[in-house]
Structure formats: structure tokens, C-alpha cells
Design a protein around this motif. Structure first.
Motif, PDB file in Angstrom:
ATOM      1  N   LEU A 179      31.833  25.303 -24.023  1.00  0.00           N
ATOM      2  CA  LEU A 179      32.436  23.958 -23.850  1.00  0.00           C
ATOM      3  C   LEU A 179      34.010  23.865 -24.324  1.00  0.00           C
ATOM      4  CD1 LEU A 179      30.031  21.000 -25.170  1.00  0.00           C
ATOM      5  CD2 LEU A 179      31.206  21.168 -23.012  1.00  0.00           C
ATOM      6  N   SER A 180      34.204  24.669 -25.172  1.00  0.00           N
ATOM      7  CA  SER A 180      35.692  24.514 -26.078  1.00  0.00           C
ATOM      8  C   SER A 180      36.449  26.052 -26.143  1.00  0.00           C
ATOM      9  CB  SER A 180      35.296  24.036 -27.245  1.00  0.00           C
ATOM     10  OG  SER A 180      36.518  24.076 -28.160  1.00  0.00           O
ATOM     11  N   LYS A 181      37.493  26.087 -25.904  1.00  0.00           N
ATOM     12  CA  LYS A 181      38.277  27.287 -26.273  1.00  0.00           C
ATOM     13  C   LYS A 181      38.379  27.624 -27.593  1.00  0.00           C
ATOM     14  CE  LYS A 181      41.651  27.590 -22.366  1.00  0.00           C
ATOM     15  NZ  LYS A 181      43.041  27.478 -21.793  1.00  0.00           N
ATOM     16  N   ASN A 182      38.274  26.609 -28.349  1.00  0.00           N
ATOM     17  CA  ASN A 182      38.322  26.726 -29.625  1.00  0.00           C
ATOM     18  C   ASN A 182      37.139  27.158 -30.519  1.00  0.00           C
ATOM     19  OD1 ASN A 182      38.659  26.488 -32.565  1.00  0.00           O
ATOM     20  ND2 ASN A 182      40.486  24.773 -32.342  1.00  0.00           N
ATOM     21  N   GLN A 183      37.326  28.271 -31.162  1.00  0.00           N
ATOM     22  CA  GLN A 183      35.771  28.755 -31.750  1.00  0.00           C
ATOM     23  C   GLN A 183      35.428  27.755 -32.748  1.00  0.00           C
ATOM     24  OE1 GLN A 183      35.779  32.746 -32.682  1.00  0.00           O
ATOM     25  NE2 GLN A 183      36.936  33.407 -31.174  1.00  0.00           N
ATOM     26  N   ILE A 184      36.368  27.340 -33.630  1.00  0.00           N
ATOM     27  CA  ILE A 184      36.053  26.423 -34.686  1.00  0.00           C
ATOM     28  C   ILE A 184      35.262  25.223 -34.248  1.00  0.00           C
ATOM     29  CG2 ILE A 184      36.663  24.884 -36.819  1.00  0.00           C
ATOM     30  CD1 ILE A 184      37.079  28.026 -37.086  1.00  0.00           C
ATOM     31  N   ILE A 185      35.829  24.568 -32.972  1.00  0.00           N
ATOM     32  CA  ILE A 185      35.020  23.358 -32.399  1.00  0.00           C
ATOM     33  C   ILE A 185      33.668  23.874 -31.957  1.00  0.00           C
ATOM     34  CG2 ILE A 185      35.191  21.796 -30.544  1.00  0.00           C
ATOM     35  CD1 ILE A 185      38.261  21.779 -31.036  1.00  0.00           C
TER      36      ILE A 185
ATOM     37  N   ALA B  88      34.173  31.380 -25.913  1.00  0.00           N
ATOM     38  CA  ALA B  88      35.438  30.571 -26.397  1.00  0.00           C
ATOM     39  C   ALA B  88      36.564  31.831 -26.497  1.00  0.00           C
ATOM     40  CB  ALA B  88      35.405  30.024 -27.604  1.00  0.00           C
ATOM     41  N   GLU B  89      36.049  32.845 -27.044  1.00  0.00           N
ATOM     42  CA  GLU B  89      37.243  33.819 -26.882  1.00  0.00           C
ATOM     43  C   GLU B  89      37.623  34.394 -25.721  1.00  0.00           C
ATOM     44  OE1 GLU B  89      37.829  36.425 -30.395  1.00  0.00           O
ATOM     45  OE2 GLU B  89      37.161  38.261 -29.054  1.00  0.00           O
ATOM     46  N   GLU B  90      36.748  34.651 -24.914  1.00  0.00           N
ATOM     47  CA  GLU B  90      36.982  35.061 -23.613  1.00  0.00           C
ATOM     48  C   GLU B  90      37.811  34.104 -22.566  1.00  0.00           C
ATOM     49  OE1 GLU B  90      35.605  38.174 -21.692  1.00  0.00           O
ATOM     50  OE2 GLU B  90      33.828  37.564 -22.838  1.00  0.00           O
ATOM     51  N   ARG B  91      37.595  32.725 -22.911  1.00  0.00           N
ATOM     52  CA  ARG B  91      38.736  31.883 -22.375  1.00  0.00           C
ATOM     53  C   ARG B  91      39.644  31.927 -22.908  1.00  0.00           C
ATOM     54  NH1 ARG B  91      36.030  26.337 -22.164  1.00  0.00           N
ATOM     55  NH2 ARG B  91      37.811  25.928 -21.498  1.00  0.00           N
ATOM     56  N   LYS B  92      39.885  32.011 -24.175  1.00  0.00           N
ATOM     57  CA  LYS B  92      41.260  32.167 -25.010  1.00  0.00           C
ATOM     58  C   LYS B  92      42.060  33.017 -24.433  1.00  0.00           C
ATOM     59  CE  LYS B  92      43.408  30.355 -28.904  1.00  0.00           C
ATOM     60  NZ  LYS B  92      43.274  29.066 -29.566  1.00  0.00           N
ATOM     61  N   SER B  93      41.375  34.211 -24.730  1.00  0.00           N
ATOM     62  CA  SER B  93      42.193  35.489 -24.220  1.00  0.00           C
ATOM     63  C   SER B  93      42.597  35.505 -22.687  1.00  0.00           C
ATOM     64  CB  SER B  93      41.680  36.836 -24.811  1.00  0.00           C
ATOM     65  OG  SER B  93      40.626  37.157 -23.970  1.00  0.00           O
ATOM     66  N   GLY B  94      41.816  34.911 -21.911  1.00  0.00           N
ATOM     67  CA  GLY B  94      41.897  35.095 -20.519  1.00  0.00           C
ATOM     68  C   GLY B  94      41.245  36.144 -19.982  1.00  0.00           C
ATOM     69  N   SER B  95      40.576  36.866 -20.563  1.00  0.00           N
ATOM     70  CA  SER B  95      39.926  37.952 -20.163  1.00  0.00           C
ATOM     71  C   SER B  95      38.589  37.594 -19.255  1.00  0.00           C
ATOM     72  CB  SER B  95      39.217  38.736 -21.393  1.00  0.00           C
ATOM     73  OG  SER B  95      38.598  37.977 -22.237  1.00  0.00           O
ATOM     74  N   ILE B  96      38.254  36.196 -19.285  1.00  0.00           N
ATOM     75  CA  ILE B  96      37.105  35.550 -18.508  1.00  0.00           C
ATOM     76  C   ILE B  96      37.674  35.953 -17.099  1.00  0.00           C
ATOM     77  CG2 ILE B  96      38.025  33.260 -18.585  1.00  0.00           C
ATOM     78  CD1 ILE B  96      35.057  32.678 -18.496  1.00  0.00           C
ATOM     79  N   GLU B  97      38.809  35.746 -16.613  1.00  0.00           N
ATOM     80  CA  GLU B  97      39.565  35.767 -15.406  1.00  0.00           C
ATOM     81  C   GLU B  97      39.052  37.413 -14.707  1.00  0.00           C
ATOM     82  OE1 GLU B  97      43.225  34.411 -15.079  1.00  0.00           O
ATOM     83  OE2 GLU B  97      43.351  35.104 -13.024  1.00  0.00           O
ATOM     84  N   LEU B  98      39.353  38.200 -15.843  1.00  0.00           N
ATOM     85  CA  LEU B  98      39.105  39.716 -15.332  1.00  0.00           C
ATOM     86  C   LEU B  98      37.567  39.975 -15.074  1.00  0.00           C
ATOM     87  CD1 LEU B  98      40.680  42.576 -15.647  1.00  0.00           C
ATOM     88  CD2 LEU B  98      39.288  42.898 -17.721  1.00  0.00           C
ATOM     89  N   LEU B  99      36.599  39.491 -16.201  1.00  0.00           N
ATOM     90  CA  LEU B  99      35.428  39.549 -16.061  1.00  0.00           C
ATOM     91  C   LEU B  99      34.911  38.724 -14.864  1.00  0.00           C
ATOM     92  CD1 LEU B  99      32.940  40.597 -17.910  1.00  0.00           C
ATOM     93  CD2 LEU B  99      32.957  38.236 -18.861  1.00  0.00           C
TER      94      LEU B  99
END
Lengths: 306, 244
Positions: B156-162, B74-85
């Protein structure tokens, strides 16, 4: 060498990129221009193998990106939009991580990290967590990360966004310096950037390629290209200016009092204008040749498809 | 292999760069002792074993493991670092495995740090240490299965709480499917085959034996399969959703 054929990408019903075709060869510094949401980032994401195209093919160094994703990624340096990084790491830790993933070990790794820190001038922030850095420094860390393996292809999504004028200048210098025998593709919506660093401009809007040529050609599309603008200290008869040979049109801007003389296509009218100014003893205090107004061209090109 | 190790190192260090790992380990130690001593009746049982400690692990993991898994994607997707990774020359399964192993190691570390309990039981009596080692391994294995579910939900979700809540729900289903609440509702009308199938999906059923030190191949296989299946599901989901 990048070769893109019939590239399309759609998300559900929304088509982000439509039928793009272009080739990029070493030495090209391509400026990717377009309004927001034009498909610039999507195209870059496909070039770097992050997204798979819906249709069409991308070949880089004669390898299809669908089959040789990793081999190609090894030769690409990529700065994603917004320069994402791992905020909890320090600049040094982050660069070390990237260098290791890129397969560098031991002395070579340390040397590369040192070089890139020096080149991008990150010395002051080496041991600071990235999340505490200013926007400009974050962007530079992202740039450093993209350069660490000395890639053949550099793809930078808005590399100067959020930088101050000095840093912008520095990054542009760096890009021109690096670009000798590499392929560089940068996206931007700063028009001057294109004339400052690029030797090729591609404009896309609504996912379509609208223009692909040199920045000069883009300027030439402007009716202001090679137009002469003058300003008079006090009122005088300027009617003669419009009659000069080669002058197609004259426009007076009411607010500033600037008089602009548009040449007929391909004509240079500076000589005629200065001669007339001297003959008629016009009280000219400002005179300059327009380079072409890119924002106008950009607007014309990109609103046509809207 | 080298790539997985590099990714593992980064993830593992990431847990300790923020308070996440410390808070997790702290809470795990406190809660597991509270359960063992007050609810499990560690002393009152008067037996030199750690059953009172291990019996509560499924319920402890139910809330704690999703908490540590929720940030993985979730954090990876939220911060966009997934694109880097994902544009580095590493494949998605290497990233998945690196992330999983890092979080699993944090869980392992938390388990290891419960060693004072083991010392206590050895001081007070003469427990069968083989059983305890087996139970520790079983618990760690089960934690891995919880973790794989949590990571899949995080994809599944960008939101960590979800991601956290989804993970608890799915984990809960896997835990309670073997408990009497669920099984009783099936009893009487459902064929015993269905009943056994439902019960066999439960973490409780499979952990029960392991907590007693019985390591059976089918229990091992079960947790291994559940872990691999959920990791793979997470991988497919992240491939689909990485660009959203």
C-alpha cells in the motif's frame, strides 16, 4: 518488429500519452526525444509490459503484449529510468540473479555473465555491492543486466545519464555495435546523442508524436542547416555577402562578431561565399558550415504544443 | 516453480545481506524468552510444557512480523527496482510467493533457534513432544498469516514506516477481536452469531488450541485462508500501484 497503434495512457485526468502510432523494424535505432514529462518513459513502460495502455494496442513480433507479456518480455532488454537495481547485491550476484530469472543455467549462465562483464567493462566492480558504486557504474550494471540474454529488442531509458564523456562515448559505441539486426529504442534529452547513435528520431511532447524521421531531416529543419558562419579579424565591408546568389539572409551576432549567412532552402552557398571572400579580400579567420542547430529545432517543435 | 525458487533465494539472501534478519532473530529470541520466563512463569508453573512460551507468540508477532514484512514491497517501489522485476519474464504471483516464502523462512528459522527452550523442558521433565511440535507448526502458520497482512500493507505504501504502522493496526484488530476487551463490548447487545463471528476472526482463538497441541482442520484452514486472502489482496494492490 514493433507496431504501436493509437496508444494512449492516462493517469486519472492527466493524459501522459495521447494517440501514438508508429512502427519500428529491426535495424532501427530510435532516439526518443522530448522534454521532461513528455511521456517518453510512460511509452517505454508500456512497450516493456510494465504498464497497461488505457487505449490502443502494442504488437511486438506479431504478438499482442496484453496476451503474451511474458513471451515478449523474454525478448526485451530493458534499462529503466535511473537504472534501479538491488543495492545489497554485488554486481556478480545481481547479474547472476537476472541470468537465472532469464532461464540460463550452468555453464551457459557463467559464460553469459562473463561476456557481459567484459563487454561493459565491469571487471573492477564485480564483487562490490551495487549501492556502493558510482552513478556511472550503476548505469553500466543496469545496461549489463539488459544485455545478458542478447535480446532482440533493447529499450534503454536515458542510458548515458550521469556518465562522463568517455563513458558516454563507450556506451554509444556499444549501442551502435549491438544494433546491427536489433531494435534499439533509447530515450534521451541529449540532442547530440541522437545524431551520434540513432538512425531515426521521434520527438514527443505532451504525449503527442511531433516528429518521426532521420536525424538528418531533423537537422534540415533548422534554418542553420548548411548556413555558413564566418568571423573577421578586423572590420571590413561585408555588405556584399548578403547579395550573393543563394543567400537568403545575413545575421551578425554583436557579441562575438560572427556573421552567419543563411541559404535559401536546398541551396549550398559555401562556394559562393569563399569566392566572394577571395574577391573582396575579406580578412576571414574562421569559416565553417553549420550542421543545423538541433536545440533550436527541438525548442520550436516542443513549444508549439505547449 | 524454478522462478519462485530463484526469487526466494534472492529475497532470503537479501535479509541476511543487511542486518535485518540478524536483528529480527536476535530480538525474537530475547523477547520470547523474556515473555516465557518472566511473564509466563515458565518455572513457576512447574509443568513440562511450552505453553508459557507459545501463549505470547501472537503478541510478539504483532510487532515483529510487520517489521520484517514492511520492506517487502515498499522498498521495491521506493528504489524503482519493481520496474526491473516486473519487466522480467516472471509474473506477479511468482514474485509475491517468492517474497512471502523468503520472509516466512526467516520466521521459521527464528522459531527453530528457540530449540534450547525445548531442550530445557526435556531436561527438566518429560513433556509430550508431539504437542510441542504441533504448537511450533501452529505458531509458524500463524506467523505466515501475520506476514501476509504485513506484505499487503507494504504494497500500500512506499514508506516503510507507514507500512509498518498499518500492518500493526490491522494485525492488532485480528489479534484482539477474540480477546475479552472486544468481546465484552459486544456482549449483552449483539446477537451471539455476531459475537461468534467476531471471535472466529481472531488469531488468538485459533491459536489457543494449537498452542496446546490440538491441530484442528478448521484452525489450519483459517490461517491458510487468511494468508492466501491477504497475499492475494497484496498482489492486487501491487498490480494497481506498481507505477505510482
Amino acid at each position: 518488429m514493433i507496431s504501436v497503434k493509437n496508444l494512449s495512457k492516462s493517469f486519472g485526468h492527466f493524459s501522459a500519452v495521447e494517440d501514438l502510432n508508429f512502427d519500428v523494424k529491426p535495424g532501427d535505432i530510435v532516439g526518443f526525444l522530448g522534454p521532461n514529462g513528455a511521456g517518453k518513459s510512460t511509452t517505454m513502460k508500456m512497450l516493456t509490459g510494465f504498464l497497461q495502455p488505457t487505449h490502443g494496442s502494442i504488437e511486438i513480433f506479431d504478438m499482442s503484449i496484453a496476451q503474451h507479456t511474458k513471451d515478449i518480455q523474454e525478448r526485451i532488454g530493458y534499462l529503466p529510468e535511473g537504472a534501479p537495481a538491488y543495492g545489497d547485491m554485488t554486481t556478480y550476484q545481481f547479474l547472476k540473479f537476472i541470468a537465472e530469472v532469464r532461464g540460463f543455467r550452468g555453464k551457459d549462465k557463467e559464460q553469459r555473465i562473463r561476456n557481459v562483464i567484459e563487454k561493459i567493462e565491469l571487471q573492477d566492480v564485480v564483487n562490490r555491492p551495487i549501492e556502493n558504486l558510482s552513478k556511472g557504474f550503476k548505469r553500466r550494471v543496469g545496461l549489463a543486466q539488459a544485455l545478458i540474454h542478447d535480446p532482440d529488442i533493447l529499450i534503454l531509458d536515458e542510458p548515458t545519464d550521469g556518465l562522463d564523456p568517455n563513458q558516454k562515448h563507450q556506451v554509444r559505441e556499444l549501442i551502435t555495435q549491438l544494433a546491427q539486426d536489433k531494435i534499439v529504442i533509447i530515450s534521451t534529452h541529449i540532442l547530440e546523442e541522437v545524431t551520434a547513435v540513432c538512425n531515426r528520431v521521434m520527438i514527443i511532447a505532451k504525449g503527442k508524436l511531433l516528429f518521426d524521421d532521420t536525424p538528418l531531416r531533423l537537422q534540415q529543419r533548422s534554418r542553420y542547416y548548411q548556413a555558413v558562419t564566418i568571423h573577421l579579424s578586423y572590420l571590413a565591408d561585408i555588405s556584399g555577402l548578403a547579395e550573393l546568389e543563394g543567400v537568403a539572409e545575413m545575421e551578425v551576432e554583436q557579441k562575438t562578431g560572427h556573421v552567419t549567412l543563411f541559404p535559401e532552402p536546398g541551396q549550398h552557398i559555401l562556394h559562393e561565399v569563399t569566392a566572394h571572400v577571395q574577391r573582396a579580400k575579406l580578412p576571414v579567420d574562421t569559416l565553417f558550415i553549420e550542421q543545423g542547430r538541433l536545440d533550436q529545432v527541438f525548442r520550436d517543435l516542443t513549444t508549439e504544443v505547449a | 516453480m524454478a522462478h519462485i525458487f530463484i526469487l526466494f533465494k534472492r529475497e532470503f539472501a537479501g535479509y541476511f545481506a543487511s542486518p535485518v534478519a540478524y536483528v529480527f532473530i536476535g530480538i525474537f529470541l530475547v523477547l520470547s524468552s523474556v515473555f516465557a520466563f518472566f511473564i509466563g512463569g515458565f518455572y513457576e508453573r512447574g509443568q513440562a510444557d511450552l505453553l508459557a512460551f507459545f501463549n505470547f507468540h501472537p503478541w510478539l508477532y504483532l510487532f515483529l512480523v510487520p517489521a520484517i514484512a514492511m520492506r517487502s514491497w515498499a522498498e521495491e517501489r521506493k528504489s524503482g527496482s519493481i520496474e526491473l522485476l516486473m519487466t522480467l519474464p516472471v509474473s506477479t504471483w511468482q514474485v509475491t510467493l517468492g517474497k512471502f516464502l523468503a520472509a516466512w523462512s526467516v520466521l521459521g528459522l527464528a522459531l527453530i533457534l528457540t530449540f534450547p527452550l525445548w531442550l530445557t523442558v526435556n531436561y527438566l521433565g518429560e513433556p509430550d513432544n508431539g504437542i510441542i511440535v504441533a504448537a511450533y507448526l501452529g505458531s509458524w502458520l500463524m506467523a505466515g498469516a501475520f506476514l501476509a497482512i504485513g506484505m499487503c500493507m507494504s504494497a500500500l505504501s512506499k514508506n516503510q514506516i507507514i507500512a509498518f504502522i498499518l500492518a500493526i493496526v490491522v494485525c492488532f484488530l485480528f489479534v484482539v477481536s477474540g480477546s475479552s476487551i472486544v468481546l465484552d463490548s459486544f456482549k449483552g447487545w449483539a446477537p451471539s452469531l455476531l459475537l461468534d463471528t467476531v471471535a472466529s476472526f481472531s488469531f488468538l482463538t485459533h491459536f489457543e488450541a494449537m498452542a496446546k497441541g490440538v491441530i484442528a482442520l478448521n484452525d489450519l484452514g483459517y490461517f491458510f485462508l487468511v494468508t492466501v486472502a491477504w497475499l492475494y489482496a497484496g498482489l492486487l494492490i501491487i498490480e494497481q500501484k506498481k507505477a505510482d
